[in-house]
Design an enzyme around this catalytic site. Structure first.
Site, PDB file in Angstrom:
ATOM      1  N   SER A   1       0.831  -1.212   0.000  1.00 33.01           N
ATOM      2  CA  SER A   1       0.000   0.000   0.000  1.00 33.01           C
ATOM      3  C   SER A   1       0.861   1.256   0.000  1.00 33.01           C
ATOM      4  CB  SER A   1      -0.922  -0.003   1.221  1.00 33.01           C
ATOM      5  OG  SER A   1      -0.157  -0.107   2.403  1.00 33.01           O
TER       6      SER A   1
ATOM      7  N   HIS B   1     -39.174  23.610 -10.190  1.00 29.81           N
ATOM      8  CA  HIS B   1     -39.245  22.765 -11.401  1.00 29.81           C
ATOM      9  C   HIS B   1     -38.510  23.425 -12.580  1.00 29.81           C
ATOM     10  CE1 HIS B   1     -42.693  20.698  -9.362  1.00 29.81           C
ATOM     11  NE2 HIS B   1     -42.926  21.930  -8.959  1.00 29.81           N
TER      12      HIS B   1
ATOM     13  N   SER C   1     -13.892  26.397 -27.836  1.00 29.14           N
ATOM     14  CA  SER C   1     -14.080  25.169 -28.604  1.00 29.14           C
ATOM     15  C   SER C   1     -13.073  25.161 -29.734  1.00 29.14           C
ATOM     16  CB  SER C   1     -15.501  25.123 -29.160  1.00 29.14           C
ATOM     17  OG  SER C   1     -15.544  24.323 -30.328  1.00 29.14           O
TER      18      SER C   1
ATOM     19  N   LYS D   1     -17.683  29.826 -29.081  1.00 25.82           N
ATOM     20  CA  LYS D   1     -17.987  29.144 -27.816  1.00 25.82           C
ATOM     21  C   LYS D   1     -17.184  29.669 -26.634  1.00 25.82           C
ATOM     22  CE  LYS D   1     -20.678  25.909 -27.364  1.00 25.82           C
ATOM     23  NZ  LYS D   1     -20.481  24.565 -27.478  1.00 25.82           N
TER      24      LYS D   1
ATOM     25  N   ASN E   1     -17.126  27.929 -23.002  1.00 23.54           N
ATOM     26  CA  ASN E   1     -17.729  26.830 -22.246  1.00 23.54           C
ATOM     27  C   ASN E   1     -17.386  26.886 -20.756  1.00 23.54           C
ATOM     28  OD1 ASN E   1     -18.851  25.786 -24.580  1.00 23.54           O
ATOM     29  ND2 ASN E   1     -17.002  24.619 -25.068  1.00 23.54           N
TER      30      ASN E   1
ATOM     31  N   GLU F   1     -18.796  22.300 -15.169  1.00 26.06           N
ATOM     32  CA  GLU F   1     -19.223  20.954 -15.577  1.00 26.06           C
ATOM     33  C   GLU F   1     -18.411  19.889 -14.851  1.00 26.06           C
ATOM     34  OE1 GLU F   1     -19.812  20.840 -20.077  1.00 26.06           O
ATOM     35  OE2 GLU F   1     -19.035  22.847 -19.716  1.00 26.06           O
TER      36      GLU F   1
ATOM     37  N   TYR G   1      -9.346  -6.158  13.172  1.00 21.58           N
ATOM     38  CA  TYR G   1      -8.743  -5.664  11.928  1.00 21.58           C
ATOM     39  C   TYR G   1      -8.788  -6.739  10.845  1.00 21.58           C
ATOM     40  CZ  TYR G   1      -5.347  -4.019   8.529  1.00 21.58           C
ATOM     41  OH  TYR G   1      -4.748  -3.624   7.358  1.00 21.58           O
TER      42      TYR G   1
HETATM   43  N1  ARG Z   1      -0.964  -1.192   5.655  1.00 26.66           N
HETATM   44  C1  ARG Z   1      -1.896  -1.673   6.622  1.00 26.66           C
HETATM   45  C2  ARG Z   1      -3.230  -0.923   6.460  1.00 26.66           C
HETATM   46  O1  ARG Z   1      -3.218   0.110   5.915  1.00 26.66           O
HETATM   47  C3  ARG Z   1      -1.382  -1.493   8.002  1.00 26.66           C
HETATM   48  C4  ARG Z   1      -1.983  -2.421   8.998  1.00 26.66           C
HETATM   49  C5  ARG Z   1      -1.505  -3.794   8.748  1.00 26.66           C
HETATM   50  N2  ARG Z   1      -1.923  -4.660   9.779  1.00 26.66           N
HETATM   51  C6  ARG Z   1      -1.841  -6.004   9.654  1.00 26.66           C
HETATM   52  N3  ARG Z   1      -2.280  -6.706  10.645  1.00 26.66           N
HETATM   53  N4  ARG Z   1      -1.363  -6.564   8.575  1.00 26.66           N
HETATM   54  O2  ARG Z   1      -4.273  -1.392   6.871  1.00 26.66           O
END
Ligand code: ARG
Length: 456
Positions: A20, A153, A274, A280, A282, A287, A314
């Protein structure tokens, strides 16, 4: 970090799905602040030595400096920001780094980091929403007496003032900001010290870490502390409602800038041309604000679905919480900036607005009200009489005020010449002095009150 019982490393796909760091590196400052608070507490409680603690604190500052200077290479093999910081700390200070994770889990660590991040994001969002309110209040004050058609409306309903219309959005943003404050208040509990889910046998001081990180108190239940993502959902909920509000204002801009309306013109720096049609201009930014609400609503929906059905405590599913939270915060920041810019610089064509307010029998309700007041008709009867007069005016291709007194008396004998005093759009607007009404004096006072309520 957890390789003790493993013989093989993860496969490339395992690493890819598990990592991550590309997303949660944005938590580095919160992660390091949380680690410093935890470390200082461990020292004070005699759980680690002062020397080790000092080495850790100094090392964490160096890691932070390296990240901020772009000198730290992020490596997917280290999974996430927590392992990245700790691994670099170990490279810098050696053995004492291994003591930082005493009485802590990544579970309480990440929950703490994300709460800190969302808290800052709420503060930024509040400041940005306040900035838009300030612009809207300024413009409402300047246009407290600018007459325009009010719609229901999207059909002409009654004349209103532009200031009245803009102050409606100031109220919406005020509720958004109160939802932010509410969300902030509820999220401000510290998960740190919950450890994996059960608490810890080390003699930690959770009040101290909570205080050091600006939380109101430690969270009460360790299992809840590591598994709760309500604060992220609430943040996304607040953001989604705000995005919907901005989308509605964006739609007004799109409609008002269209040639048949011609109520508004965006300055060059907020309009686009445009490639084919030279005439134009715009309203692309409006938008896009309108469309981007979809992303924010999607972020909320995505996390709600990710969280549903997760048993205590968790689960790695929760790692998916950050992307929607970051994306929604970024999107809202950009949309608020664009909207503030557009609303600050928009040029209103007050003559077009006034002319449009005169069309569509916008003062028919005033005529019906006059029949009630002057002739004592029941409102339902007055409504019916007015309907017939509107039909007559339509037949003649005229406005209500263009009918003759004789025409009117043919429909309702009691009508007198005084009726013409309520048929002008300025009369109609000026008469609506009830609290929250559209009369210029009422709007001017409401703008001043809004300034006090929201900007002081
Ligand atoms: N990168 C993990 C998250 O964002 C951190 C927590 C990981 N915990 C675990 N028990 N693997 O959730």
């Amino acid at each position: 970090m957890w390789g003790g019982r493993f013989q093989d490393g993860p496969s490339a796909v395992m690493e890819e799905i598990n990592a991550s760091i590309d997303v949660d590196r944005r938590l580095y400052a919160q992660d390091i602040a949380g680690s410093k608070a935890h470390c200082a507490m461990l020292v004070r409680q005699g759980i680690i030595s002062k020397e080790d603690g000092d080495a850790i604190l100094g090392g964490l500052d160096r890691v932070r400096g390296e990240i901020e200077d772009g000198r730290l290479a992020f490596d997917r093999a280290l999974e996430d920001i927590h392992m990245t910081v700790e691994a670099r700390l170990a490279e810098l200070i050696g053995e004492p780094a291994g003591r930082l994770h005493t009485a802590r889990s990544r579970n309480d660590q990440v929950a703490t980091d994300l709460r800190l991040w969302v808290r800052d994001a709420l503060d930024r969002m509040d400041a940005d929403a306040k900035g838009l309110q300030a612009v809207l209040i300024d413009r409402a004050e300047a246009h407290a007496a600018t007459v325009m058609p009010g719609f229901t409306h999207l059909q002409t309903a009654q004349p209103v003032t532009l200031g009245h219309h803009l102050l409606a959005y100031v109220e919406m943003l005020g509720r958004d900001r109160s939802r932010m404050a509410d969300c902030r208040r509820r999220l401000n509990e510290c998960p740190l010290g919950a450890a994996a889910l059960a608490g810890t046998a080390f003699p930690i001081d959770r009040d101290a870490t909570a205080r050091a990180l600006g939380f109101d108190r430690p969270s009460a239940n360790a299992m809840d502390a590591v598994s709760d993502r309500d604060f992220a959902l609430e943040f996304l909920g607040v953001a989604a409602v705000l995005a919907v509000h901005l989308s509605r204002l964006a739609e007004e801009i799109v409609v008002w800038c269209s040639q048949p309306f011609g109520f508004m013109r965006l300055p060059d720096d907020f309009a686009t041309g445009s490639s084919m049609m030279p005439q134009k201009r715009n309203p692309d930014a409006a938008e896009l604000v309108r469309a981007k609400a979809g992303r924010v609503i999607g972020a909320l929906t995505g996390l709600l679905v990710a969280m549903k059905g997760l048993p205590m405590a968790y689960a790695k599913d929760m790692q998916e919480d950050k992307e929607p939270v970051f994306a929604a915060a970024d999107t809202i920041g950009l949309c608020l900036a664009a909207m503030t810019g557009m609303m600050a610089e928009a040029v209103f064509d007050t003559a077009r607005m006034r002319a449009a307010a005169g069309h569509g029998h916008a003062t028919a309700t005033d005529l019906a009200d006059w029949l009630v007041r002057a002739l004592g008709l029941p409102f339902r009867r007055a409504h019916h009489v007015t309907g017939r007069l509107v039909a007559l005016a339509d037949e003649r291709g005229a406005g209500l005020a263009d009918l003759s007194l004789e025409d009117m008396q043919a429909v309702e004998a009691g009508i007198t010449g005084d009726v013409f005093s309520v048929l002008g759009i300025d009369d109609a607007v000026a008469s609506r002095t009830s609290a929250g009404g559209t009369a210029p004096a009422t709007v001017a006072a409401a703008a001043a009150a809004a300034r006090q309520r929201f900007l002081d």
